[in-house]
Design a protein around this motif. Structure first.
Motif, PDB file in Angstrom:
ATOM      1  N   UNK A  21      10.551  41.686  18.738  1.00 11.38           N
ATOM      2  CA  UNK A  21      11.359  42.303  18.477  1.00 11.38           C
ATOM      3  C   UNK A  21      12.347  42.951  19.965  1.00 11.38           C
ATOM      4  N   UNK A  22      11.481  42.816  20.726  1.00 11.50           N
ATOM      5  CA  UNK A  22      12.230  43.978  22.061  1.00 11.50           C
ATOM      6  C   UNK A  22      12.141  45.811  22.554  1.00 11.50           C
ATOM      7  N   UNK A  23      11.316  45.682  21.218  1.00 14.79           N
ATOM      8  CA  UNK A  23      10.881  47.225  21.083  1.00 14.79           C
ATOM      9  C   UNK A  23      10.596  47.468  22.041  1.00 14.79           C
ATOM     10  N   UNK A  24      10.569  48.644  23.459  1.00 15.79           N
ATOM     11  CA  UNK A  24      10.136  48.892  24.351  1.00 15.79           C
ATOM     12  C   UNK A  24       8.568  50.165  23.769  1.00 15.79           C
ATOM     13  N   UNK A  25       7.315  49.473  24.305  1.00 15.16           N
ATOM     14  CA  UNK A  25       6.217  50.504  24.245  1.00 15.16           C
ATOM     15  C   UNK A  25       6.457  51.992  24.231  1.00 15.16           C
TER      16      UNK A  25
END
Length: 228
Positions: free
Chosen positions: A79-83
């Motif tokens: 989903x391209x969610x940055x940590x």
């Protein structure tokens, strides 16, 4: 790059589950502009297992990973969610098999409904209002787990936050209530409906209240109760 967790875990009855060392997914919640919360859902690609259903970004856990690490990594890959944009609040084992395989749902918050970038495993990614999640054709495993993962809305009158402005700065947030599920805690002027009561650990011993996970932003508060 494929991890060493990719592959099927086989049960004694011939059943199989994806993830040689188990699997994990990220239930990421974010505040909506008009109030309430939304959950990031993945519309699974038709070629995938249970394709066409909606579920959480997630997948196999590698041998060296914790469940949190695996869930956050999968959200980044799918989903391209940055940590760095994820604040983990809790984790729950939401499925188990006779083989010892488990699926762990990692519950986390984001500061806002973040922009997403899907990979080939998704036909769509969407921030779905919490009360609309059950209306989607859900992956069977997620459908079974959802009632225990859904967060009940709980409001705090802003006037009640004066005792510790660190709590105000930490809102909105998901609060895990031990075995009693979750609430979505946010500040809102008093009105009809359910409210949350934050009680100081030094002055309140009400057994009906449930422990709030330790958090640097709410050091002096350890209990939360939803009032109806």
């Amino acid at each position: 790059m494929r991890g060493d967790g990719d592959g099927w875990s086989l049960g004694p009855d011939g059943s199989k589950h994806w993830g040689r060392f188990g699997a994990a997914g990220l239930l990421l919640r974010a505040p909506l502009a008009g109030g309430g919360s939304a959950v990031l859902l993945q519309h699974r690609a038709l070629w995938s297992h249970q394709g066409g259903t909606w579920a959480l970004p997630g997948g196999a856990r590698d041998s060296h990973e914790t469940n949190v690490h695996a869930a956050v990594r999968e959200a980044w890959e799918e989903a391209g969610i940055r940590p760095d944009d994820v604040r983990v609040r809790a984790e729950r084992v939401t499925s188990e098999a006779a083989s010892g395989w488990t699926y762990t749902t990692v519950v986390a918050d984001a500061p806002s409904p973040l922009v997403t970038v899907g990979n080939r495993e998704s036909t769509e990614l969407a921030w779905v209002p919490e009360d609309e999640v059950a209306g989607h054709p859900l992956h069977p495993g997620f459908a079974l787990a959802w009632p225990g993962l859904r967060a009940a809305p709980a409001r705090i009158d802003p006037a009640g936050l004066a005792a510790d402005d660190r709590l105000a700065k930490a809102l909105p947030r998901t609060v895990a209530l031990a075995d009693r599920g979750f609430v979505w805690l946010h500040a809102e002027p008093a009105g009809p409906g359910g409210f949350a009561r934050i009680v100081d650990r030094e002055t309140e011993t009400d057994e009906a209240a449930a422990a709030v996970p330790p958090d640097a932003a709410v050091l002096s508060f350890t209990r939360c109760q939803v009032l109806s």
